[in-house]
Every structure is written in C-alpha cells, then in structure tokens.
Scaffold this active site. Structure first.
Site, PDB file in Angstrom:
ATOM      1  N   ASN A   7      -0.910  -0.750 -11.622  1.00  0.00           N
ATOM      2  CA  ASN A   7       0.169  -1.696 -11.292  1.00  0.00           C
ATOM      3  C   ASN A   7      -0.027  -2.933 -12.171  1.00  0.00           C
ATOM      4  O   ASN A   7      -0.858  -3.791 -11.858  1.00  0.00           O
ATOM      5  CB  ASN A   7       0.079  -2.037  -9.795  1.00  0.00           C
ATOM      6  CG  ASN A   7       1.095  -3.083  -9.382  1.00  0.00           C
ATOM      7  OD1 ASN A   7       1.983  -3.443 -10.165  1.00  0.00           O
ATOM      8  ND2 ASN A   7       0.974  -3.574  -8.159  1.00  0.00           N
ATOM      9  N   TRP A   8       0.730  -3.004 -13.241  1.00  0.00           N
ATOM     10  CA  TRP A   8       0.530  -4.090 -14.209  1.00  0.00           C
ATOM     11  C   TRP A   8       1.162  -5.411 -13.772  1.00  0.00           C
ATOM     12  O   TRP A   8       1.036  -6.414 -14.469  1.00  0.00           O
ATOM     13  CB  TRP A   8       1.049  -3.674 -15.593  1.00  0.00           C
ATOM     14  CG  TRP A   8       0.163  -2.660 -16.254  1.00  0.00           C
ATOM     15  CD1 TRP A   8      -1.074  -2.263 -15.827  1.00  0.00           C
ATOM     16  CD2 TRP A   8       0.420  -1.921 -17.448  1.00  0.00           C
ATOM     17  NE1 TRP A   8      -1.601  -1.322 -16.682  1.00  0.00           N
ATOM     18  CE2 TRP A   8      -0.698  -1.090 -17.684  1.00  0.00           C
ATOM     19  CE3 TRP A   8       1.494  -1.861 -18.339  1.00  0.00           C
ATOM     20  CZ2 TRP A   8      -0.781  -0.234 -18.785  1.00  0.00           C
ATOM     21  CZ3 TRP A   8       1.420  -1.013 -19.428  1.00  0.00           C
ATOM     22  CH2 TRP A   8       0.297  -0.209 -19.649  1.00  0.00           C
ATOM     23  N   LYS A   9       1.848  -5.384 -12.651  1.00  0.00           N
ATOM     24  CA  LYS A   9       2.449  -6.621 -12.111  1.00  0.00           C
ATOM     25  C   LYS A   9       3.120  -7.406 -13.237  1.00  0.00           C
ATOM     26  O   LYS A   9       3.828  -6.826 -14.058  1.00  0.00           O
ATOM     27  CB  LYS A   9       1.374  -7.452 -11.389  1.00  0.00           C
ATOM     28  CG  LYS A   9       0.591  -6.626 -10.365  1.00  0.00           C
ATOM     29  CD  LYS A   9      -0.246  -7.460  -9.436  1.00  0.00           C
ATOM     30  CE  LYS A   9      -1.024  -6.555  -8.484  1.00  0.00           C
ATOM     31  NZ  LYS A   9      -1.679  -7.260  -7.400  1.00  0.00           N
ATOM     32  N   HIS A  94       5.410  -3.432  -1.938  1.00  0.00           N
ATOM     33  CA  HIS A  94       4.153  -4.123  -2.250  1.00  0.00           C
ATOM     34  C   HIS A  94       4.093  -5.437  -1.469  1.00  0.00           C
ATOM     35  O   HIS A  94       5.108  -6.124  -1.308  1.00  0.00           O
ATOM     36  CB  HIS A  94       4.065  -4.385  -3.757  1.00  0.00           C
ATOM     37  CG  HIS A  94       2.684  -4.800  -4.164  1.00  0.00           C
ATOM     38  ND1 HIS A  94       2.221  -6.078  -3.964  1.00  0.00           N
ATOM     39  CD2 HIS A  94       1.665  -4.107  -4.711  1.00  0.00           C
ATOM     40  CE1 HIS A  94       0.965  -6.149  -4.381  1.00  0.00           C
ATOM     41  NE2 HIS A  94       0.607  -4.956  -4.844  1.00  0.00           N
ATOM     42  N   GLU A 166      -3.222  -0.831   1.134  1.00  0.00           N
ATOM     43  CA  GLU A 166      -3.625  -1.999   0.345  1.00  0.00           C
ATOM     44  C   GLU A 166      -3.784  -3.200   1.265  1.00  0.00           C
ATOM     45  O   GLU A 166      -2.828  -3.972   1.456  1.00  0.00           O
ATOM     46  CB  GLU A 166      -2.547  -2.347  -0.685  1.00  0.00           C
ATOM     47  CG  GLU A 166      -2.508  -1.453  -1.868  1.00  0.00           C
ATOM     48  CD  GLU A 166      -2.124  -2.215  -3.129  1.00  0.00           C
ATOM     49  OE1 GLU A 166      -2.725  -1.939  -4.164  1.00  0.00           O
ATOM     50  OE2 GLU A 166      -1.246  -3.099  -3.077  1.00  0.00           O
ATOM     51  N   SER A 213      -8.765  -4.665  -5.371  1.00  0.00           N
ATOM     52  CA  SER A 213      -9.973  -4.963  -6.153  1.00  0.00           C
ATOM     53  C   SER A 213     -10.705  -3.709  -6.642  1.00  0.00           C
ATOM     54  O   SER A 213     -11.934  -3.693  -6.717  1.00  0.00           O
ATOM     55  CB  SER A 213     -10.939  -5.846  -5.362  1.00  0.00           C
ATOM     56  OG  SER A 213     -10.331  -7.066  -5.005  1.00  0.00           O
ATOM     57  N   GLY A 234      -4.625  -3.073  -9.728  1.00  0.00           N
ATOM     58  CA  GLY A 234      -3.872  -4.191 -10.290  1.00  0.00           C
ATOM     59  C   GLY A 234      -4.593  -4.811 -11.468  1.00  0.00           C
ATOM     60  O   GLY A 234      -4.558  -4.289 -12.583  1.00  0.00           O
TER      61      GLY A 234
HETATM   62  P1  PGA Z   1      -5.747  -5.622  -7.460  1.00  0.00           P
HETATM   63  O1  PGA Z   1      -4.246  -5.298  -7.053  1.00  0.00           O
HETATM   64  O2  PGA Z   1      -6.354  -4.358  -8.003  1.00  0.00           O
HETATM   65  O3  PGA Z   1      -5.656  -6.697  -8.487  1.00  0.00           O
HETATM   66  O4  PGA Z   1      -6.457  -6.052  -6.210  1.00  0.00           O
HETATM   67  C1  PGA Z   1      -3.859  -4.094  -6.500  1.00  0.00           C
HETATM   68  C2  PGA Z   1      -2.384  -4.112  -6.192  1.00  0.00           C
HETATM   69  O5  PGA Z   1      -1.873  -5.183  -5.803  1.00  0.00           O
HETATM   70  O6  PGA Z   1      -1.693  -3.105  -6.333  1.00  0.00           O
END
Ligand code: PGA
Length: 256
Positions: A7-9, A94, A166, A213, A234
């Site tokens: 998930n590259w946000k 999300h 999540e 994480s 992420g």
């Molecule tokens: P993160 O995000 O790996 O940076 O904790 C995961 C996500 O929000 O999908």
C-alpha cells in the site's frame, strides 16, 4: 499461496513508483513461483505501473474506488475505470480513509459490492484503535466493521473479498510497532468466526492478511503462520530492500 500487498499510500509519485516496480521486476525475473505480489500506487500512477509489471509476475491494485459505474460524481473513480487500466485488486475501508474522510460502513459496503461486481478483488481493512484495544473492545469493533461491510454481499461474491486485519495502533505512523503474532492470530481467528457467521458457505475460504508496521525484519514471523495468508505493508513497501525482504519471507513461508 501468500499475499504481499504494498500500500504505497501517498508515499511515492509516478516516477518513484516506476523505479521501485522496475527494480522488483528485475530482482525476481525468471523466478517460477512467486507469492501474490500486489502493488497499490496512487490512481495517477496506475497506468504507468501496469505497463512495468506486465513484464513481471505482479499485480496492481488501487487504494480506493467509488460505488457507481458512471454519472455525475466529480473526482470519483469507478470500478470499471480501474478494470480498464488492468487493476485486479482494490483496498477498501482503510482506517486512514475512515478517519480522514469520514467513510462509513455503509459507504464501504457499497464500494465492496460495486468492486466485486466489476470483477475486482476487494481488500477490506478492519481494526481497532488504541483506546478500543485498551478497553477490550477489539472484537466489538471488528464485528461491527465486518458485518457493516459484508452483510449484503452474496456468498459467491465472498470469493472476491480479502480481509486485512489492521489495528490502527499498530500502523507504522503511530510508532508503537507491530501487533504481536499472538494478537494477530487471535484477531484473525475471531475474523474467521465472524465471516463464517456472515456467510456459512463463503466465509471459510476468505484469505486473511495482517497489516501494521510489517517490515523485512518481522514479515516472516507472520507469514510462516498457516492462518495468516499474507501481509499488507505501508511505509516499508516503498523501500526496495524491505519490500524484497518481505517477498523473500513469503517465498520462504511457501517453501520455494
Ligand atoms: P504500515 O501501514 O505498514 O506503514 O503500518 C500499513 C497500512 O496502512 O496498510
């Protein structure tokens, strides 16, 4: 099969996404078996990234979708537009969208319904915040989110649904580190129970992911568990060594 969903946000632009994707493709060129690697860039980069992955064995997903297929919906992206560009997956619900944009269970349910009808696989995110974890209401929150999003989905459509547990407190931005493997196993066993309750037929085969994480150091501890079908990653997913380390962990867990 294990999933690695990146998930590259809003962490990378099109140019950065192309470079990252090219490097992943290069590193795994010729590899016969791969986990299901799904990269989810922002909408604007989807088309370009799709061109790059067609040379590798990866898939693309979007980070959101609207529930209507056409019409007067300024700024929205329809499921069929995602299909047209070669998208196979879409993340729905999300926590960042629930919190920042006020997405409700009802909106999420409509998005999932529209996405699966259009032939996309919907990755539904559920999970509690820190306060809810501390006051013991994880199950209540997860049940509310699962029922709210899925109760109108037919058992056939459940084939196109994936759940990502999540917990919000475990997201890397929060700085508390990931959930423990035991926390995740407990939550996913509850998710499975709920899914079977929602759909006796469709619920037992839905793939279950963990996100929060995940990085190259801890990915294997989750991926080696039979009841964890994959990870949603992420911030670590835009770092080439981390994403490849996570893909390697999935390969190890698949014993190839
Ligand atoms: P993160 O995000 O790996 O940076 O904790 C995961 C996500 O929000 O999908």
């Amino acid at each position: 099969m294990k999933y690695v969903v990146a998930n590259w946000k809003m962490y990378t632009d099109t140019r950065g996404g192309i470079a990252l994707t090219r490097e992943i493709v290069r590193r795994y060129r010729g590899k016969e078996t791969m986990p299901e690697v799904v990269v989810c860039p922002g909408f604007l980069a989807l088309g370009e990234i799709k061109k790059v992955i067609s040379r590798g064995r990866m898939h693309i997903g979007a980070q959101d979708v609207f529930w209507m297929d056409d019409g007067p919906h300024t700024g929205s992206v329809a499921p069929k537009m995602l299909k047209e560009i070669g998208c196979e997956y879409v993340i729905v619900g999300h926590s960042e969208r629930r919190q920042e944009l006020g997405e409700t269970n009802e909106m999420i349910a409509r998005k999932i319904d529209a996405a699966v009808k259009a032939g996309l696989k919907a990755i539904l995110c559920v999970g509690e915040n820190l306060e809810e974890r501390e006051n013991g209401s994880m199950e209540k929150v997860v049940e509310f989110e699962l029922r709210g999003a899925l109760e109108k989905i037919s058992s056939r459509s459940m084939e196109s649904v994936i759940i990502a547990y999540e917990p919000i407190w475990a997201l890397s931005e929060k700085g508390h580190g990931s959930a423990s493997v035991q926390d995740v196993l407990d939550a996913l066993s509850f998710v499975r129970k709920m899914l079977v309750d929602i759909s006796a037929k469709g619920g037992k085969d839905v793939s279950l992911l963990y996100g929060g994480s995940v990085d190259m150091e801890n990915a294997y501890s989750f991926l080696r568990e039979d009841s964890i079908d994959g990870v949603l990653v992420g911030s670590a997913s835009v770092k080439i060594n981390h994403i490849c380390g996570i893909i390697d962990s999935a390969l190890k867990a698949m014993r190839v």
